[in-house]
Each structure stands twice: as C-alpha cells, then as structure tokens.
Scaffold this motif. Structure first.
Motif, mmCIF file in Angstrom:
data_model
loop_
_atom_site.group_PDB
_atom_site.id
_atom_site.type_symbol
_atom_site.label_atom_id
_atom_site.label_comp_id
_atom_site.label_asym_id
_atom_site.label_seq_id
_atom_site.Cartn_x
_atom_site.Cartn_y
_atom_site.Cartn_z
ATOM 1 N N LEU A 109 -35.641 -12.857 -13.000
ATOM 2 C CA LEU A 109 -34.545 -12.905 -11.961
ATOM 3 C C LEU A 109 -33.275 -13.099 -12.735
ATOM 4 O O LEU A 109 -33.241 -14.114 -13.570
ATOM 5 N N VAL A 110 -32.293 -12.046 -12.555
ATOM 6 C CA VAL A 110 -31.279 -12.302 -13.392
ATOM 7 C C VAL A 110 -30.009 -12.326 -12.375
ATOM 8 O O VAL A 110 -29.675 -11.654 -11.533
ATOM 9 N N ILE A 111 -29.478 -13.598 -12.489
ATOM 10 C CA ILE A 111 -28.404 -14.013 -11.638
ATOM 11 C C ILE A 111 -27.018 -14.313 -12.597
ATOM 12 O O ILE A 111 -27.181 -14.939 -13.446
ATOM 13 N N LYS A 112 -26.075 -13.605 -12.253
ATOM 14 C CA LYS A 112 -24.598 -13.542 -12.799
ATOM 15 C C LYS A 112 -23.425 -13.872 -11.984
ATOM 16 O O LYS A 112 -23.605 -13.258 -10.680
ATOM 17 N N SER A 113 -22.792 -14.750 -12.192
ATOM 18 C CA SER A 113 -21.585 -15.166 -11.352
ATOM 19 C C SER A 113 -20.273 -14.246 -11.921
ATOM 20 O O SER A 113 -20.032 -14.389 -13.141
ATOM 21 N N TYR A 114 -19.441 -13.871 -11.219
ATOM 22 C CA TYR A 114 -18.262 -13.201 -11.386
ATOM 23 C C TYR A 114 -17.094 -13.777 -10.293
ATOM 24 O O TYR A 114 -17.317 -14.550 -9.583
ATOM 25 N N LEU A 115 -15.708 -13.649 -10.841
ATOM 26 C CA LEU A 115 -14.812 -13.919 -10.000
ATOM 27 C C LEU A 115 -14.508 -13.287 -8.561
ATOM 28 O O LEU A 115 -15.703 -12.633 -8.583
ATOM 29 N N SER A 116 -14.003 -14.035 -7.811
ATOM 30 C CA SER A 116 -14.001 -13.881 -6.414
ATOM 31 C C SER A 116 -12.585 -13.556 -5.864
ATOM 32 O O SER A 116 -11.485 -14.258 -6.448
ATOM 33 N N GLU A 117 -12.187 -12.518 -4.966
ATOM 34 C CA GLU A 117 -10.927 -12.458 -4.560
ATOM 35 C C GLU A 117 -10.601 -12.938 -3.151
ATOM 36 O O GLU A 117 -9.853 -12.930 -2.396
ATOM 37 N N ASN A 118 -11.357 -14.170 -2.803
ATOM 38 C CA ASN A 118 -11.194 -14.826 -1.584
ATOM 39 C C ASN A 118 -10.177 -15.960 -1.691
ATOM 40 O O ASN A 118 -10.386 -16.822 -2.593
ATOM 41 N N THR A 119 -9.041 -15.719 -1.591
ATOM 42 C CA THR A 119 -7.890 -16.502 -1.685
ATOM 43 C C THR A 119 -7.860 -17.910 -0.811
ATOM 44 O O THR A 119 -7.131 -18.709 -1.185
ATOM 45 N N GLU A 120 -8.839 -17.714 0.023
ATOM 46 C CA GLU A 120 -8.921 -19.225 1.051
ATOM 47 C C GLU A 120 -9.564 -20.154 0.446
ATOM 48 O O GLU A 120 -9.710 -21.372 0.907
ATOM 49 N N ALA A 121 -10.390 -20.139 -0.597
ATOM 50 C CA ALA A 121 -11.270 -20.836 -1.200
ATOM 51 C C ALA A 121 -10.887 -21.410 -2.586
ATOM 52 O O ALA A 121 -9.779 -20.688 -3.170
ATOM 53 N N SER A 122 -11.338 -22.604 -2.908
ATOM 54 C CA SER A 122 -10.754 -23.157 -4.095
ATOM 55 C C SER A 122 -11.440 -22.452 -5.416
ATOM 56 O O SER A 122 -10.761 -22.334 -6.179
ATOM 57 N N THR A 123 -12.677 -22.322 -5.458
ATOM 58 C CA THR A 123 -13.272 -21.893 -6.595
ATOM 59 C C THR A 123 -14.343 -21.007 -6.510
ATOM 60 O O THR A 123 -15.372 -20.850 -6.899
ATOM 61 N N PRO A 124 -14.136 -19.870 -5.738
ATOM 62 C CA PRO A 124 -15.028 -18.895 -5.262
ATOM 63 C C PRO A 124 -15.498 -18.055 -6.324
ATOM 64 O O PRO A 124 -14.783 -17.708 -7.345
ATOM 65 N N VAL A 125 -16.991 -17.716 -6.081
ATOM 66 C CA VAL A 125 -17.617 -16.669 -7.145
ATOM 67 C C VAL A 125 -18.232 -15.465 -6.211
ATOM 68 O O VAL A 125 -18.137 -15.784 -5.188
ATOM 69 N N THR A 126 -18.428 -14.630 -6.860
ATOM 70 C CA THR A 126 -19.507 -13.659 -6.329
ATOM 71 C C THR A 126 -20.760 -13.670 -7.228
ATOM 72 O O THR A 126 -20.760 -14.169 -8.342
ATOM 73 N N TYR A 127 -21.908 -12.867 -6.791
ATOM 74 C CA TYR A 127 -23.088 -12.860 -7.600
ATOM 75 C C TYR A 127 -23.707 -11.480 -7.426
ATOM 76 O O TYR A 127 -23.826 -10.868 -6.518
ATOM 77 N N MET A 128 -24.075 -11.215 -8.882
ATOM 78 C CA MET A 128 -24.841 -9.875 -9.215
ATOM 79 C C MET A 128 -26.071 -10.470 -9.370
ATOM 80 O O MET A 128 -26.397 -11.234 -10.323
ATOM 81 N N VAL A 129 -27.032 -9.988 -8.545
ATOM 82 C CA VAL A 129 -28.444 -10.453 -8.577
ATOM 83 C C VAL A 129 -29.440 -9.443 -8.839
ATOM 84 O O VAL A 129 -29.319 -8.200 -8.297
ATOM 85 N N THR A 130 -30.149 -9.146 -10.088
ATOM 86 C CA THR A 130 -31.117 -8.242 -10.493
ATOM 87 C C THR A 130 -32.341 -8.785 -10.024
ATOM 88 O O THR A 130 -32.826 -9.722 -10.871
ATOM 89 N N LEU A 131 -33.358 -8.418 -9.000
ATOM 90 C CA LEU A 131 -34.475 -8.815 -8.700
ATOM 91 C C LEU A 131 -35.555 -8.413 -9.796
ATOM 92 O O LEU A 131 -35.152 -7.621 -10.396
ATOM 93 N N GLU A 132 -36.636 -8.757 -9.358
ATOM 94 C CA GLU A 132 -37.778 -8.502 -10.487
ATOM 95 C C GLU A 132 -38.304 -6.956 -10.442
ATOM 96 O O GLU A 132 -38.660 -6.377 -11.399
ATOM 97 N N ASN A 133 -37.797 -6.542 -9.301
ATOM 98 C CA ASN A 133 -38.275 -4.918 -9.315
ATOM 99 C C ASN A 133 -37.097 -3.918 -9.592
ATOM 100 O O ASN A 133 -37.254 -2.772 -9.441
ATOM 101 N N GLY A 134 -36.061 -4.524 -10.188
ATOM 102 C CA GLY A 134 -34.963 -4.006 -10.680
ATOM 103 C C GLY A 134 -33.799 -3.564 -9.782
ATOM 104 O O GLY A 134 -32.678 -3.027 -10.360
#
Length: 226
Positions: A109-134
């Motif tokens: 399972l591959v999980i990567k975190s990236y920046l977020s454009e949520n300006t109301e949060a302090s340290t927000p991130v987004t997630y790109m998740v690659t599941l076992e089936n691709g």
C-alpha cells in the motif's frame, strides 16, 4: 459500516458524513479518512486511519482515541498539528506524521502526502493512496485542486479524486471547474458540501470529459478498475 467484499478489480467507497469521511475497502485493505460525526461502535477495524488536518469536521480527537482503544483505528496517519494533539492520548507507535511531499507507507500500500490548499487549517495535507490492486485515490480533505496540486495529479494520474463542493455553492462553481480540470483523473467524486448535483451540472456545462460519481451518505459505491 458493513460492506460487501469487493473482487480483486474493485474498490468499495462509502461516504460517511457530509464532509470528507470516506471508508475505502478492497479485498485485503481497509482505510478510513477524516472520521468525524460517526459512531465508533459501528466502525469496522481498519488498517489505516488518515487525517488531513485538525479542523473539527475532519478530526475528532475523542473519536480517534476511542477507535484506538477499541483496536479499530489501525495505524493513524496525521498532519503535524493533529499529531501534536494526539501524541499524549494514543501510543506514539500508532502515529505516523504526514508532511508535504513525503512517502509514508510503501509495503503493498503506497501512501504519499502532499500540500493542501485548505487555508483555514494549520498544517493541512492531502493524500495520494495507491491500493494493492493499483487503484489510485487522491483524498483532498477540503482542499481545492490548484495549479500546484495539478503537478501532483499529472505525475500520479489518480483513478479517483475527491473534490470539495463547499457549503456556499454559488461562490464555488469556478473552483469546481478548475479542480476538475486539474484532477487528471478517470473519475472525480464531489463531497464536503451539499450541492453535489450542481457540481455535476457545472462539469457537464463546461464540456469536461471526465467521469463524475455522486455518492450518497452511507451507501457503498463500487469502483471497477479498468
């Protein structure tokens, strides 16, 4: 929160509240994003719980603590602010800190975190998740997709991208269209808001050639990998 178990080429997605709480199930994996306004006793044990930011619609520290005590949370992946809140309440070995542009998990399972454009949060991130089936899922929390995040989607080419609709849709149509154009996905799913059908109409009016799935809270949606 019981769902039919998917085949190898399927992913079952269940939207659990009006925000960005999504339950993801494959043949071998279970993930829970941004749990809030749900009942811990109704949650199945998951492998990972992922939190994008500390805002209350995305992060309920009491719920997370309860899920952890019930051994239902799995490993908990959190932004830096949520980590600081949780580290005195749950075992530290259960927590994984997410910072922008980090590879967090890579074993089946591959999980990567990236920046977020949520300006109301302090340290927000987004997630790109690659599941076992691709299948690749881009969980954005309440972040629109900016040109900066387009660089991520161009590189990753997600199958599914979640796009926040918001609660004042008259002001967000331009943001919706821009996010869809920047998604570079096979399918987009509107959430975190109310006017989901308005989002769909805006995409059609613009003539964008992309799949749109409208989820209903509590009803599983089966995505078939092509």
């Amino acid at each position: 929160m019981n769902t039919a178990r998917p085949s190898k080429s399927e992913v079952v997605l269940t939207w659990l509240n009006k925000y960005s709480c999504v339950y993801v199930v494959t043949q071998t994996q279970r993930l829970l994003f941004n749990p809030s306004e749900i009942i811990a006793d109704e949650v199945e044990p998951v492998d990972y719980t992922l939190i994008t930011d500390e805002q209350p619609e995305h992060f309920d520290e009491n719920l997370i603590t309860e899920l952890c005590l019930l051994k239902k949370s799995g490993k908990i992946i959190v932004d830096e602010t949520s980590y600081r809140i949780l580290r005195s309440q749950v075992p530290k070995e259960m927590l994984i800190v997410a910072k922008p542009n980090k590879l967090l998990i890579s074993n089946g399972l591959v999980i990567k975190s990236y920046l977020s454009e949520n300006t109301e949060a302090s340290t927000p991130v987004t997630y790109m998740v690659t599941l076992e089936n691709g299948c690749k899922i881009f969980q954005t929390g309440s972040s629109p997709l900016s040109k900066a995040l387009k660089k991520v989607t161009v590189e990753e080419k997600p199958d599914i991208t979640f796009i926040p609709v918001g609660f004042n849709p008259v002001l967000n149509v331009a943001s919706w269209v821009e996010s869809v154009e920047n998604a570079n996905s096979k399918m987009v799913i509107p959430y975190h808001g109310e006017d989901l059908n308005g989002f769909h109409r805006a995409v059609k009016r613009k003539g964008l050639k992309i799949g749109v799935a409208i989820l209903k809270v509590g009803e599983p949606f089966v995505y078939k990998i092509s």
